[in-house]
Design an enzyme around this catalytic site. Structure first.
Site, PDB file in Angstrom:
ATOM      1  N   ALA A 141      35.147  22.662  23.613  1.00  0.00           N
ATOM      2  CA  ALA A 141      35.454  21.363  24.706  1.00  0.00           C
ATOM      3  C   ALA A 141      35.832  20.286  23.597  1.00  0.00           C
ATOM      4  O   ALA A 141      36.502  19.381  24.085  1.00  0.00           O
ATOM      5  CB  ALA A 141      34.454  21.050  25.366  1.00  0.00           C
ATOM      6  N   LYS A 185      33.526  18.810  21.227  1.00  0.00           N
ATOM      7  CA  LYS A 185      32.649  17.674  20.932  1.00  0.00           C
ATOM      8  C   LYS A 185      32.424  17.466  19.468  1.00  0.00           C
ATOM      9  O   LYS A 185      32.119  16.210  19.197  1.00  0.00           O
ATOM     10  CB  LYS A 185      31.124  18.229  21.619  1.00  0.00           C
ATOM     11  CG  LYS A 185      30.684  19.887  21.250  1.00  0.00           C
ATOM     12  CD  LYS A 185      29.724  20.302  22.288  1.00  0.00           C
ATOM     13  CE  LYS A 185      29.583  21.721  21.697  1.00  0.00           C
ATOM     14  NZ  LYS A 185      30.583  22.603  22.292  1.00  0.00           N
ATOM     15  N   GLU A 193      25.647  20.159  14.688  1.00  0.00           N
ATOM     16  CA  GLU A 193      24.812  21.557  14.813  1.00  0.00           C
ATOM     17  C   GLU A 193      25.462  22.513  13.890  1.00  0.00           C
ATOM     18  O   GLU A 193      26.364  22.483  13.574  1.00  0.00           O
ATOM     19  CB  GLU A 193      25.139  21.792  16.228  1.00  0.00           C
ATOM     20  CG  GLU A 193      24.404  23.108  16.535  1.00  0.00           C
ATOM     21  CD  GLU A 193      24.545  23.661  17.955  1.00  0.00           C
ATOM     22  OE1 GLU A 193      23.647  24.437  18.350  1.00  0.00           O
ATOM     23  OE2 GLU A 193      25.438  23.202  18.560  1.00  0.00           O
ATOM     24  N   ASP A 238      26.960  15.957  18.023  1.00  0.00           N
ATOM     25  CA  ASP A 238      27.930  16.849  18.848  1.00  0.00           C
ATOM     26  C   ASP A 238      26.987  17.766  19.454  1.00  0.00           C
ATOM     27  O   ASP A 238      27.396  19.012  20.015  1.00  0.00           O
ATOM     28  CB  ASP A 238      28.739  17.669  17.731  1.00  0.00           C
ATOM     29  CG  ASP A 238      27.949  18.677  17.026  1.00  0.00           C
ATOM     30  OD1 ASP A 238      26.871  18.737  16.949  1.00  0.00           O
ATOM     31  OD2 ASP A 238      28.975  19.610  16.313  1.00  0.00           O
ATOM     32  N   GLU A 267      34.600  34.597  18.090  1.00  0.00           N
ATOM     33  CA  GLU A 267      34.466  33.764  19.398  1.00  0.00           C
ATOM     34  C   GLU A 267      35.981  34.395  20.484  1.00  0.00           C
ATOM     35  O   GLU A 267      35.798  34.249  21.490  1.00  0.00           O
ATOM     36  CB  GLU A 267      34.865  32.429  19.322  1.00  0.00           C
ATOM     37  CG  GLU A 267      33.712  31.670  18.850  1.00  0.00           C
ATOM     38  CD  GLU A 267      34.022  29.980  18.726  1.00  0.00           C
ATOM     39  OE1 GLU A 267      33.133  29.040  18.725  1.00  0.00           O
ATOM     40  OE2 GLU A 267      35.190  29.751  18.662  1.00  0.00           O
TER      41      GLU A 267
END
Length: 374
Positions: free
Chosen positions: A186, A188, A206, A257, A318
């Site tokens: 998204a 972030k 993160e 984030d 991913e």
């Protein structure tokens, strides 16, 4: 379209701090939004024998073109009492306002030279500029402001006085802690990073890249879901506890984030019912004393756009994420927001935005966040 500019202000006559503050007020009203203000520095007069100066630098976001901006500045100087003498050389002055950088533009006219032709030689410009834009690259010398500042070893003193930002009621510093959340891809991390850089925030990112279970999870969900979520649970707890406890006197707020409650959102999607019950018990024990963000920003993107973003950033593990999984995560976030009435939430649909490449899209998001009440 908003343009990022950097301005130096100085005064060495009368109530110097008041003159600078009046300049800040006028610049905010007539030139653009004050994004950052440096500390005030007390410096000897430069180029002549005169009173000591108060100097500071500002970051201003403006819609004005360079010539329009300079014309407004000259009018502000006159309104604040500056009288330009026909005598040669430097003189004492009530107020002095110079444009140092206007984006990365290089230009020279009878009215204006950009970047400022003497900024790289002036410690009273470079030091306060270094406080608000250390990584800004000088378009001519191809060095950062920090590097140029280090080349001038003359010490200058920081003042006990400071300047007030007239936009403070809508500045990010009124939030102690902002969490930027959203689905995978998204944006972030990109948004949190840009906000921290542009508005002097302490950034917490993160550490997902260090998790050894993440690539394995995308290959075999059922086998690695529980160790993955437990690993994230422990790591997020340790990181957020440490980072929120460590004050940074040079930063105005904290921006991350992620929010710790994302652990529950993802765990509810990935874990079996009995696993989730155990996980929830551990979560409640660990996170009961963790501060909640003053503002929870959720970046919503539709699944089609998320898949394009994921493909574009190119993380191998991913690339096989199914759209159904992203749909479940989106649903989980929206359900979490719906049921947690105590959170101060701002949902922003960024499906049609490219706030990394498009400055206008970025400013739309910033405006929405700034207009959110506490």
């Amino acid at each position: 379209m908003l343009h990022t500019t950097y301005i130096s202000i100085g005064s060495n006559v009368g109530d110097k701090r008041a003159h600078l503050q009046h300049a800040v007020q006028q610049l905010s009203a007539k030139v653009g939004r004050i994004a950052k203000i440096s500390p005030i520095y007390e410096t000897p007069s430069w180029g002549y024998d005169g009173n000591d100066f108060y100097n500071a630098c500002l970051c201003i976001q403006t819609e004005l073109a360079p010539a329009e901006m300079m014309a407004e500045i000259l009018e502000i100087e006159v309104a604040l009492g500056r009288i330009r003498s026909q005598k040669k050389g430097y003189q004492d002055r009530v107020i002095d306002i110079d444009i140092i950088f206007y984006e990365d533009i290089s230009m020279q006219t009878g009215l204006l030279t950009l970047p400022h032709p003497l900024a790289h030689e002036r410690k009273f410009v470079l030091q306060p500029l270094c406080d608000i834009a250390p990584s800004k690259i000088h378009p001519t010398y191809k060095k950062t402001v920090s590097q140029l500042n280090d080349e001038i070893t003359t010490p200058i003193e920081i003042s006990n006085e400071s300047l007030e930002n007239p936009n403070k009621e809508k500045s990010f510093s009124r939030f102690n802690y902002i969490a930027i959340e959203g689905n995978i891809g998204a944006g972030k991390t990109s948004l949190a990073t840009k906000i921290s850089e542009d508005f002097n925030g302490k950034l917490i990112l993160e550490r997902f890249a260090d998790n050894p279970f993440l690539p394995k999870f995308y290959e075999d969900n059922s086998r690695y879901a529980f160790p993955l979520e437990m690993s994230f649970l422990a790591d997020r707890y340790q990181q957020i506890s440490d980072d929120l406890a460590q004050l940074d006197l040079f930063k105005d707020f904290i921006v991350s984030d992620y929010d710790v409650f994302k652990s529950l959102i993802f765990a509810k999607v990935t874990l079996q019912a009995e696993e989730y019950k155990l996980y929830r018990k551990l979560f409640d024990i660990m996170y009961k004393d963790i501060p909640k963000p003053d503002l929870y920003v959720y970046l919503y993107q539709n699944t089609e756009r998320l898949l394009r973003n994921i493909k574009k950033r190119g993380r191998d593990y991913e690339q096989k994420i199914p759209s159904e999984y992203l749909d479940k995560i989106n649903t989980g976030y929206l359900e979490f927001i719906r049921t947690h009435k105590d959170l101060n939430v701002k949902i922003i649909d960024v499906s049609d935005f490219d706030f990394v490449a498009n400055a206008n899209d970025y400013q739309k998001i910033i405006s929405e966040i700034r207009d959110t009440s506490l």
